[in-house]
Design an enzyme around this catalytic site. Structure first.
Site, short mmCIF file in Angstrom:
data_model
loop_
_atom_site.label_atom_id
_atom_site.label_comp_id
_atom_site.label_asym_id
_atom_site.label_seq_id
_atom_site.Cartn_x
_atom_site.Cartn_y
_atom_site.Cartn_z
N HIS A 25 0.84 -1.22 0.00
CA HIS A 25 0.00 0.00 0.00
C HIS A 25 0.87 1.27 0.00
O HIS A 25 0.43 2.30 0.49
CB HIS A 25 -0.93 0.04 1.22
CG HIS A 25 -1.79 -1.17 1.39
ND1 HIS A 25 -3.12 -1.18 1.05
CD2 HIS A 25 -1.52 -2.41 1.87
CE1 HIS A 25 -3.64 -2.37 1.35
NE2 HIS A 25 -2.69 -3.14 1.83
N SER A 42 14.55 20.60 -18.13
CA SER A 42 13.30 21.34 -18.33
C SER A 42 13.58 22.53 -19.22
O SER A 42 14.67 23.10 -19.18
CB SER A 42 12.79 21.81 -16.98
OG SER A 42 11.96 22.94 -17.12
N LYS A 69 16.08 21.14 -13.03
CA LYS A 69 15.35 19.89 -13.18
C LYS A 69 16.15 18.80 -13.89
O LYS A 69 16.88 19.06 -14.83
CB LYS A 69 14.04 20.11 -13.98
CG LYS A 69 12.99 20.89 -13.25
CD LYS A 69 12.48 20.27 -11.96
CE LYS A 69 11.71 18.99 -12.15
NZ LYS A 69 10.49 19.13 -12.93
N GLU A 72 9.23 7.50 -16.92
CA GLU A 72 7.83 7.87 -17.10
C GLU A 72 7.25 7.25 -18.37
O GLU A 72 6.10 6.79 -18.39
CB GLU A 72 7.70 9.39 -17.18
CG GLU A 72 8.01 10.11 -15.88
CD GLU A 72 8.09 11.61 -16.07
OE1 GLU A 72 9.13 12.09 -16.58
OE2 GLU A 72 7.11 12.30 -15.74
N TYR A 120 -12.17 -14.50 -44.63
CA TYR A 120 -11.45 -13.24 -44.61
C TYR A 120 -12.41 -12.08 -44.84
O TYR A 120 -13.28 -12.13 -45.71
CB TYR A 120 -10.37 -13.21 -45.71
CG TYR A 120 -9.59 -11.92 -45.69
CD1 TYR A 120 -8.57 -11.73 -44.77
CD2 TYR A 120 -9.92 -10.87 -46.55
CE1 TYR A 120 -7.87 -10.53 -44.72
CE2 TYR A 120 -9.22 -9.67 -46.50
CZ TYR A 120 -8.21 -9.50 -45.58
OH TYR A 120 -7.53 -8.31 -45.52
N GLN A 123 -7.42 -6.35 -42.11
CA GLN A 123 -6.24 -5.56 -42.46
C GLN A 123 -5.78 -4.71 -41.28
O GLN A 123 -4.62 -4.31 -41.21
CB GLN A 123 -6.58 -4.65 -43.65
CG GLN A 123 -5.46 -3.71 -44.04
CD GLN A 123 -5.72 -3.07 -45.39
OE1 GLN A 123 -5.79 -3.75 -46.41
NE2 GLN A 123 -5.92 -1.77 -45.41
#
Lengths: 457, 457, 457, 457
Positions: free
Chosen positions: D151, D272, D278, D285, D312, D317
């Protein structure tokens, strides 16, 4: 007599029956049946006496549904059939007249539109509630500094009030979305019949008026094929749930020992079965966890409708469980968010300490140089160099020597530089509209209150 | 100087760079930069001379982008950096002043809002176009009977015009959805800075006015964290694509040999590599096939935003490809739908023949009995019995004997019964508002024309 | 005593409690607790007397669960706590010893693995059942010609047996997928404790052996963080449901009046509330409609797990409802598919007639030319030209004149051409392995029977 | 000649053409064509001279594709047609013989199976690579203590090696999944023709052997309708991407100032545009952000296949772009994960400090009481009470007085209690198999090395 010579297979009944969930449409079904009966009589399709018998029967059905003692029967496939069966038990053969000039197709579309509208209204109230609490919290923590993050890295300091109000505006947009949902439930399907209209010159406008629809659906085929309003509710709910998941994720993060920004109320946390010290942010985690569920409901209904030829197909029965679970999930999530943040205790010391790391003022130093006439991009490079020197040598920016500053840029006045690295100015210098300077947050808080008042009115 | 001591890894560049797709934001980026430069000068943050130099440089950049000879460089990570780099090459160090009082975070949010708005407008035009063609087709096939289907079983006859107009109203709702999207792009993010506002008293209102935003985003944190408007576009597109998938599915079905209701134009069909006789409805199949793709884009962006702490996170870069592909896919699908239905030839004989199966009049027989005073549910049973006798003995309803009719119900007058089983009355008896009787379809066509005119105005 | 000073909020309980659905884990929870108690005693962690008391209590709990008279209490948050509470009521304080050396985290992971394995096995049986019926049906309709379709256009004729067996092989792959699911449930989580292992030298191998796991999970952190096996079940189910949706879609299509290839049994169809003649293929439509629901469950659980830091997070409680509903939905769908196709009556006349359209032999004509030495691509062009002449003049290929044939190609012998256009040869000429010639279908049927026998063994 | 009288509409071409992405199938298409040509000659369907001409032409085509100078033409709709056209330009009319006894339907299914197999193999290598790095890292950080979390709350201490190896086992399961994918590509579709088999007694087994398939697909209808193997790859990729998203999320968290557990390499982070200080974990990420994209591709292809009648359909496609983007995305993500963790520097001080919070030993205190004979549930209550006293008074557990300890439980010996609250014992007491005690982690590391060696062999 039936055109069928075999009873339904037991497995087919299990697959087919919707009564296990569509009982929730009961109240709406009774309400529309009442309006339909009145219209049939007004149009001379049934007699006044028949109407009265139907209305009396429907009243009893409604009471039974409300009291929870409606006698469901094993053969009730769906709530519409159950109500018609029960009505006929109560009122006699006249019950069989109620289905004149309508079909289950337009009937269920009408129930679903009524259900969607009713629950969009409830959702709007829940949203207003969480917005009110956010305004109160922002007011109570107006000038509490905390780090603002980008990429989960400390970026620039902001006030907690400013951060909390960000959620206010997300919910404002959610409200706008549910208002749009309402606008998708304005056209009455009832009276479209199976798909082609009905063999009677009914007064659909009267039914619309009685049931609170603005107008009648202009095309009977579309009226029974359409579930756009369910998709609209699911989509609005998905975005709202995604917002709630961000709030939940932040509460989980902030209540970690590492952040320590918030203590969640005992009433919204759980212990561990094995670890006696644990206080787990279960409610916040579930707030985070519910968004994919609602997004999945939205995707599923799109999948069901995908490639369906007109008009009604049984596939469309799948609209109900997706909507019902979404309504329930969003309802409890909004209530939980409201309760949990109202009881949260923010930790001003931890937040302030995190916001006073002087690297967070690097942009301000760069902008200071801008004001001396250096192009921003050059300033950015100068300060980035200072940051590297500081980080590599394990010092704060304020600890850099005059020589180091001079080496970086001749425009950098050491005194002004160190003055700047005092926290409050970093916050109060964000003076642009919508920025974190206190005057701006106060303006914003007023705007939030106005938006809320306007909406509540 | 940079605060970094290592250059980016090649794989990281590959993962990180967005220039491969965000070049599409170029024109919007130039437009916002122009407005930003003017504001900076008006607010005294840069000089008029700097502004003029920036505007001149931006004009050249714009031209290069338009002409396709903008010189991209290997180190251009995204379009914003590419433009700033190029501007500085053209205008010299003054280029470095443009990024004063803004950040890539508010810049990209602004570009995305502008892009979304521009494409929502284009989509609205495409929708109007397909609606116009539907109105023309409905007019041209006003009284062509065909079977209406529920559960893909022939249910009741309708006019082809009525069926085609069902799509008109679906697209009407789609238009309403894209109008809502526009309403989600009214708040200018620019000026929110990285997240906290900027260190300058900028005039965000002026920038908003110049760029066609109605107001400035009231909360800088929300402004850079918000991608709701992209979700709104994707959601509107998903519903529109789902509608198109139903149209595509019907065209596939109707052009099968078994249905034979429509011949698709050669220009919208393909042959087979092996079977010389084949004429395949590829365009209609692709119309059907594209909805899951757009629904997936919507689900993906919800997934990306799910649980993201505020404010900007790199994850949000994933908004672009989902939006761009959706815009392109929906655009070609709407154009294809328009072209394909405009060239379709409907087969009146096959449709009429299918609509004249007299079982399709069973509801009318039941309603005929209702008008004799029999409760509808009883009528339904009587007619269902007749259907069973007819089906079991391989006859049509009209071929049942007087004795068989009398056995079913004494109210059933054989002459009236057989009279009723003549096709046209089944259609013309659907007189309720929105029904398939010709007067009602004509009313509906007028309403459609008005809706279209209103919208086009 | 608790470390909490406030009781849980009512809304929190509503959000948090899983007892409303995780009661289904009850039997597995008792089984694992029994194995755990035995191991604790064998390892000397509890006494033999304690073990016996626990086993006696668990037996009673098991009986109560089976008989449906387990006394649930309002404070029971989940089935694990409910069982421990009840056990303690029955057996006294010794009940509190059962949770030694385990945590709810490893306990629930173990229950879920056991549940998944048990249901994968049931699903495998259901799949075998539908495969058996397909083999019987193929056998019974071995030489019934029907059109094979590509793009829903008649392409080349095939035997119904061949078409039905295509589903056999789809289900064969589904079986392979559920066998893979079993292989993902072989590692015992129990004994991983909360996340780090436990403070006792337990014998996890003994527990694994007793509960039918092949080995113990090698990493305690992974053991409690892992829900891959649930994703595996959902993914296998999604593909199986997608296969069933294709079968459902074909049954809907084939039972339309336009196709008329199949009559579904009365026991698997429904009537209409308004149209007495209707016999709707509801079961087939629902078979089609359920795939998006299961695909959505899969997507939702991926969404829940996305970006979750290790180890257990409350979000993971969302695994249950997605799995349970998938298990139930797939179970009823497989049973319905089996029942419905077993009762379906195919219409040999309609199928044969559709298969005898001579355009369907165009490939055969082209291949006939190939055998005269003309390159295939040239043959394709020659026959395409003949098709165009025939279609434009409303004739069949066989009705073309000798002159028209000669104009198209000098290699085209009119007599051989017309001979070829006799239906049976089109089917019997597809002699390649896996093709539709009867000898090939018979080989295939044998292979199917072998695959089934192998699997059943 | 064509059977069409109109050329394709420009919008139709845009919608229909797949050449923009299916050029990636080029090498596989050439390879299968080569095998097909050899088989045609061996079976006497074409001459040896024709075969040689085709093989020579194909070799040149292959070279052109490899060199990037294959001359695509505007009318090339897909790669199959482009290659056949080019082959005919090179080799003359004999090029038209290559398409004998095959169709684009079986051809594309074969290309896709070959592509899937080839990329599953590459993915397996990438997975092995990241596993190797994890083993090295675990070895290098064998005894570095850190908090294990449930948690996101500190739960129990573990060694960093143990935590890293959790990912090893996730990737082990991913490898198993891609091995399963390989098993779904073993049946050769080629030779199924359009759907019904071909009019020639081809030797499909020879083609299968040459192209590395284990056997021929047993049913021609299924062979051209089947895309299960693509779904299998997408599903395996989705689970792998979800695992990577958890790794990415942890790296983002751990590199925050608040956690400070890891410093990511400069080569895998970005700055940044506005904030010079930064250092953003962009790669981590994006690792987190890519999972929803791949999950969406999986859902989309399920959506495309949903309800498609055999065989088909052009809808199929849509399989390509979903597969291709998934392959590319997963490839770069696995490479990025490998590079990023290899360069990460863990911060032993921050991790150790976080792991030495003595609340984290609460379970150990409870288990200590268990060993004195107190039932676990009672122990849990006693320790929870101590935690509450400590937390309320702002002290650590070790700071509680003898009197407070005695008040909680008479079995609690203060000396043993304080002895226990010394960190290392908490880690080393987790002696169960798979637990965090060093001997267990060493066993696990051996098992990981064996698993890797086995697989690499």
């Amino acid at each position: 007599m039936s055109r069928f010579s075999q009873p339904p297979d037991r497995v087919f009944q299990q697959l087919n029956a919707s009564i296990g969930y569509d009982w929730r449409l009961g109240p709406y079904d009774v309400e529309q049946s009442r309006a339909h009966a009145k219209m049939l009589a007004a149009a001379g399709i049934i007699t006044a006496a028949d109407r009265d018998a139907l209305l009396a029967g429907l009243e009893r059905v409604e009471q039974e549904l409300e009291d929870g003692d409606f006698p469901f029967a094993p053969e009730d496939e769906d709530i519409h059939m159950a109500i018609e069966r029960r009505l006929t038990e109560i009122s006699g053969p006249v019950g069989g007249r109620l289905h004149t000039a309508r079909s289950r197709n337009d009937q269920v579309a009408t129930d679903m539109a009524m259900f969607t509208r009713a629950h969009a209204l409830t959702t709007l109230q829940r949203i207003q509630h969480v917005q009110s609490v956010l305004v109160q919290l922002a007011d109570a923590h107006l000038d509490w500094p905390m780090p603002g993050y980008t990429h989960l890295q400390r970026a620039q300091p902001v006030y907690l009030s400013h951060h909390l109000l960000a959620y206010f505006w997300m919910f404002r947009r959610d409200a706008r979305r549910f208002e749009f949902v309402l606008g998708g439930t304005t056209d009455l399907p009832l009276g479209a019949g199976a798909l082609a209209g009905v063999n009677f010159d009914t007064d659909r406008g009267a039914v619309a008026a009685e049931l609170g629809f603005e107008r009648v659906a202009p095309n009977s085929i579309d009226a029974v094929s359409n579930r756009d309003f369910v998709l609209d509710y699911l989509s609005a709910a998905a975005t709202c749930a995604t917002h709630l998941s961000r709030l939940g994720a932040e509460l989980v993060l902030w209540s970690s020992e590492e952040f320590g920004f918030v203590t969640l109320p005992d009433a919204w946390t759980s212990g561990s079965s094995i670890m006696p010290q644990k206080k787990n942010p279960d409610a916040a985690e579930l707030l985070r966890a519910k968004a994919p569920r609602i997004v999945a409901h939205l995707g599923a209904l799109h999948g069901v409708m995908h490639g369906l030829p007109l008009t009604y197909n049984k596939d469309m029965q799948e609209d109900k469980e997706h909507l019902f679970d979404t309504v329930d999930t969003l309802d409890v999530c909004l209530a939980a968010a409201t309760g949990m943040i109202r009881g949260a205790r923010f930790n001003v010391e931890r937040m302030s300490a995190a916001a006073s790391d002087d690297l967070i003022a690097a942009t301000d130093v760069a902008d200071h140089l801008v004001k001396q006439g250096v192009p921003f991009r050059a300033c950015h490079g100068i300060v980035a160099g200072l940051v590297r020197v500081a980080v590599d040598s394990g010092r704060s920016l304020a600890q850099l020597t005059d020589a180091e500053l001079a080496a970086a840029s001749e425009q950098l006045d050491p005194a002004a530089f160190r003055e700047l690295l005092s926290q409050s100015s970093w916050l109060e210098s964000k003076v642009s509209v919508g920025g974190t300077a206190l005057t701006r947050v106060r303006e914003q808080l007023d705007a939030a209150r106005s938006a809320l008042a306007l909406h509540a009115a």
